[in-house]
Design an enzyme around this catalytic site. Structure first.
Site, PDB file in Angstrom:
ATOM      1  N   GLY A 681      48.162  61.938  -6.754  1.00  0.00           N
ATOM      2  CA  GLY A 681      49.706  61.458  -7.474  1.00  0.00           C
ATOM      3  C   GLY A 681      50.201  63.041  -6.596  1.00  0.00           C
ATOM      4  CB  CYS A 682      53.972  63.474  -7.773  1.00  0.00           C
ATOM      5  SG  CYS A 682      54.591  63.645  -8.625  1.00  0.00           S
ATOM      6  CE1 TYR A 683      54.905  67.219 -12.981  1.00  0.00           C
ATOM      7  CE2 TYR A 683      54.236  65.036 -13.961  1.00  0.00           C
ATOM      8  CZ  TYR A 683      55.023  65.927 -13.790  1.00  0.00           C
ATOM      9  OH  TYR A 683      55.819  65.800 -14.697  1.00  0.00           O
ATOM     10  CB  SER A 684      46.988  64.478  -9.058  1.00  0.00           C
ATOM     11  OG  SER A 684      45.874  64.910  -8.573  1.00  0.00           O
TER      12      SER A 684
END
Length: 886
Positions: A681-684
């Site tokens: 994921g992007c945030y992750s």
């Protein structure tokens, strides 16, 4: 026989300066001996600068552009070269700006320079206690604001003139007397003008006197009132008056950027692309206004005029090389394709052959012989409406296509129409061969667009789309057998050394045969490195052409994937599935593809039959499983190697059977061996890359916290329709709905919080321990880009320098990681393919660190990372198709 001429420009290969102008820059001194000496010094100076320009491009292309620009101006009309508008922010880099302008002056080119001063004006009026007021984007100008504006413009004008004079470049400040204006709307905007007249006399007088004219954007009403005028508008009015070849807008960014991929847009052809661009969801606000202004300006000017948006430091590269450096905007013409000479117009085509074909000009062939030669095999003629560029591609059924003619006018080269036509050919032909004479003045253009070449007997053979020298030899032998090429090109590879040249039957004495091979892929039009022989070329891990299916292509991530895949050297996007867009053509990809609506049965059959080599699942969370199951069923009956799946959703990020694809942290070997890859994921991604270098110092009793700000594209899309009824994706959250602020959401238990903790736990010294972190996301009013701020208590004291060293050690050699001292800003992140970290600061007690990281959620947070994983799994170079310079 292959015969290619890139241009009919054959006369005068020496650099030429503006006739009747450059001598004006030499002070007129009564003693003839002194005058001759000064003229000699000026010529030496000019020659030295011209040679410096050769470092930007080939000697021929630099001299060609110099000749074209120089010949555009005449003592009766000395301002025909360029109008350069300098943004206020660029004035803060005044030394760089002065150097760039001085370069032009020293090769005899005199641009009309007009500057703004917005940032400087804002700073001063705020100090004076005046709050800037804007209506419809126009600065409301009262008497006090105008007083400050006049002072700012005069000071900035004199600074620039002084910086130029310090470099020995004559410059003349022109702060009044050029623009006459009426009030735009006195009651609404105050002392703001609408230009009604441009007096060219002060500008032309400056150039004739050998000085660069430096203008401000202040105008005067008929009764003498000073009025403030927008600098962009003023530059446009100057351009309309002088009709220069180039209108250059200098800004900090150095060009216009694609709102989804973040890549710099090299060329915009308004006649072909304007309507489509204006419908793109990322083209809005300032970008839409700029495009509209550029179109209105160029619609007024001759088609030979073009606009360039560029940084001051790259001005020379933009003006004097074919590849350029910023964004070129031109009107262009719509391109055509014809399969017969009659459908194009025999008389027009014959005239182009007569005027430009090198075989006809040299007398080796008649026009009739050329036409008969073209018609021996099936062919397609490519070109633009005024026929500034004509290309002929011969393509017999089952044989390799050959570009037998590429004939361009001066205008076609100057305005890069030849690139537009060549790109149209590339869309139709994945592989192509062509030739050019060794004395072709545009020979560097061919090298930059070829994957390889070799030269025999005064002619170079070029090709793209083939990486194997044995395949090249096979193709050339087939050409020879069918009479489509001369025998002298074989064998492929270095020819006889110079001292044995007379023993080579095909080559005259002293003619050296040589070959080149591309070292690495790059964007079309950019410079490439070449080896001196095929044998020296590095062999990529794999160059096999493979087919890709994309399921779920409607959203912003799907659009970003389409754009980035369009530049991949080996992957062909052959199937794109979207329920809403089925039957519509895919936009933004290099070759024509039509959206389909693939069912799970379709996917199972395609996998069984081996129709694709890899799948990308770009579906919402929870929607991927039926398609993965379909691939699994099909793979059991597949005779060839089963395909790779990269899943962009969160569905498989916690499953051990799937490899988690974050190469910078968890290694590449597992991804290379994998058939099932979960894309992080992007945030992750950003959270893990922030925390990973500091894991040794995690304090279990006080877990780290990450605050993430994401552009609204990360909130997803909703379906809508454009005015033509075509389904489009609109942002689920709009900037207007945020009211200029941010909106926190999912304040606890966000799935990326769990994902980051789950995978970071595998890196702890004790793998049985469980990592925890707190993650708080918020959506922000920009399109794309995540700024993540880590606050982490430490188990032992560190300094900020220690922290920076930990990041440098962890990410040493990583091409898509950038480390900076300052806090990353949105400009460092939006549209970039890399992850960036910076701004490390330590609490005064040394037990808590704050670090800021960032990535573009559509690129390194999705599409770029997906392509890294695909490349590794398919055996390609990890960064194939990915720009690593940003």
């Amino acid at each position: 026989m292959l015969a290619v001429a890139s241009s009919s420009l054959r006369a005068g290969r020496k650099a030429i300066v503006v006739g009747g102008q450059r001598q004006a820059a030499v002070h007129v001194i009564r003693k003839s001996g002194t005058r001759s000496l000064q003229q000699s010094v000026a010529q030496t100076d000019r020659d030295t600068i011209t040679r410096l320009l050769y470092s930007l491009g080939s000697k021929r292309e630099v001299e060609r552009h110099l000749r074209i620009f120089s010949s555009a101006s005449h003592p009766s009309q000395p301002a025909k070269f360029a109008v350069i508008k300098v943004g206020g922010a660029v004035l803060d880099q005044i030394d760089e700006l002065a150097l760039s302008l001085s370069f032009l002056y020293r090769v005899g080119l005199y641009p009309v320079v007009l500057h703004g001063g917005g940032p400087q004006l804002n700073e001063l009026i705020e100090r004076a206690g005046v709050v800037p007021d804007y209506i419809d984007g126009i600065r409301v100008t009262d008497t006090k604001t105008l007083q400050v504006a006049r002072r700012v413009f005069l000071e900035e004008n004199l600074k620039l003139v002084g910086a130029l004079e310090k470099l020995g470049t004559r410059a003349r400040p022109i702060t009044s007397g050029v623009f006459t204006a009426d009030y735009l709307d006195k009651d609404k905007y105050g002392l703001v003008g609408k230009i009604t007249k441009v007096d060219r006399r002060p500008v032309e007088a400056s150039i004739r006197a050998g000085a660069l004219p430096i203008l401000t954007s202040l105008a005067e009403s008929p009764d003498g009132q000073i009025l403030n005028v927008n600098a962009d508008i003023a530059a446009g009015e100057v351009a309309k008056e002088f009709e220069p070849m180039k209108i250059v807008f200098l800004n900090e960014k150095g060009g216009l950027f694609h709102g989804v991929t973040g890549e710099k847009i090299s060329v915009i052809n308004l006649d072909e692309e304007y309507d489509t661009l204006m419908k793109e969801p990322w083209v809005k606000f300032g970008t839409k206004l700029k495009l509209r202004e550029f179109k209105e300006l160029l619609d007024y000017l001759p088609r030979t005029s073009s606009v360039a948006v560029i940084s001051a430091s790259s001005l020379q590269k933009e003006l004097f090389t074919d590849s350029g450096a910023g964004t070129l905007i031109r009107r262009g013409y719509k391109l055509f394709k014809h399969d017969s000479i009659e459908s194009l117009g025999a008389d027009r085509f014959r005239q182009v052959i007569h005027d430009r074909d090198p075989e006809v000009i040299s007398g080796d062939q008649s026009v009739t012989e050329v036409l008969n030669s073209i018609q021996r095999t099936p062919f397609t003629i490519y070109g633009d409406e005024p026929m500034d560029v004509i290309a002929v591609v011969s393509h017999p059924e089952g044989e390799m296509p050959v570009m037998s003619k590429l004939l361009s006018s001066r205008s076609g080269i100057l305005n890069s129409v030849v690139d537009n036509v060549f790109n149209a050919i590339k869309k139709d032909h994945r592989k192509l061969f062509w030739t050019a004479q060794v004395d072709d003045e545009n020979r560097s253009w061919h090298f930059e667009r070829a994957d390889g070449s070799f030269t025999r007997a005064g002619k170079s053979l070029f090709w793209y789309g083939i990486q194997d020298v044995k395949e090249v030899e096979k193709v050339v032998r087939d050409f020879e057998a069918r009479g489509r090429i001369e025998r002298s090109y074989l064998p492929v590879g270095p020819g006889a050394p110079p001292h044995k040249a007379n023993a080579t039957a095909a080559a005259p004495a002293g003619t050296r045969a040589f070959s080149t091979w591309m070292r690495g892929k790059s964007m079309p039009g950019s410079s490439r490195g070449y080896a001196t022989s095929v044998a020296d070329a590095p062999t990529p891990v794999s160059t096999e052409i493979k087919r890709l299916g994309l399921i779920g292509a409607r959203g912003f991530t799907g659009q970003a994937l389409t754009n980035i895949l369009s530049n991949h050297p080996y992957l062909n996007l052959t199937h794109v599935s979207s329920r809403q867009l089925a039957g519509y053509p895919l936009t933004g990809y290099r070759t024509p593809v039509t959206y389909s609506n693939l069912s799970t049965e379709d996917v199972e059959r395609m996998e069984k039959d081996g129709e694709v080599d890899a799948w990308i699942m770009a579906l919402p969370n929870g929607a991927c499983k039926p398609f993965v199951d379909a691939v699994d069923r099909g793979s059991k009956a597949r005779s060839s190697e089963t395909s790779v799946i990269v899943d962009l959703s969160a569905d498989h990020r916690f499953e051990k059977e799937w490899v988690y694809g974050l190469p910078e942290l968890y290694g590449r070997s597992a991804i290379r061996a994998a058939k099932r890859i979960s894309n992080p994921g992007c945030y992750s991604t950003s959270a893990q890359m922030l925390i990973a270098p500091l894991l040794k110092y995690v304090k279990p009793s006080a877990w780290p916290t990450v605050f993430g700000l994401s552009g609204y594209s990360g909130a997803g899309t909703v379906s809508s329709n454009d005015p033509d009824g075509r389904p489009i994706s609109l942002p689920k959250v709009t900037p207007e709905s945020l009211g200029g602020g941010v909106r926190p959401y999912s304040l606890t238990d966000h799935i990326h919080e769990r994902e980051a903790a789950f995978h970071l736990s595998t890196m702890l010294a004790d793998p049985s321990s469980k990592m925890k972190l707190a993650f708080v996301p918020a959506v922000a009013p920009w399109f794309s880009g995540i700024i993540s701020t880590l606050s982490m208590p430490l188990s032992e004291q560190l300094t900020a320098r220690d922290v920076v060293s930990l990041y440098e050690q962890k990410y040493e050699g990583e091409k898509l990681v950038r480390i900076k001292k300052e806090v990353p800003t949105l400009a460092d992140i939006e549209g970039k393919h890399s992850w960036i970290v910076g701004g490390a600061q330590m609490h005064s007690e040394g037990d808590r660190v704050v670090v800021v990281g960032g990535l573009d959620n559509l690129l390194k947070g999705a599409a770029t990372q997906c392509l890294q994983n695909l490349n590794l799994a398919l055996g390609y170079d990890e960064f194939a198709g990915i720009p690593t310079s940003n």
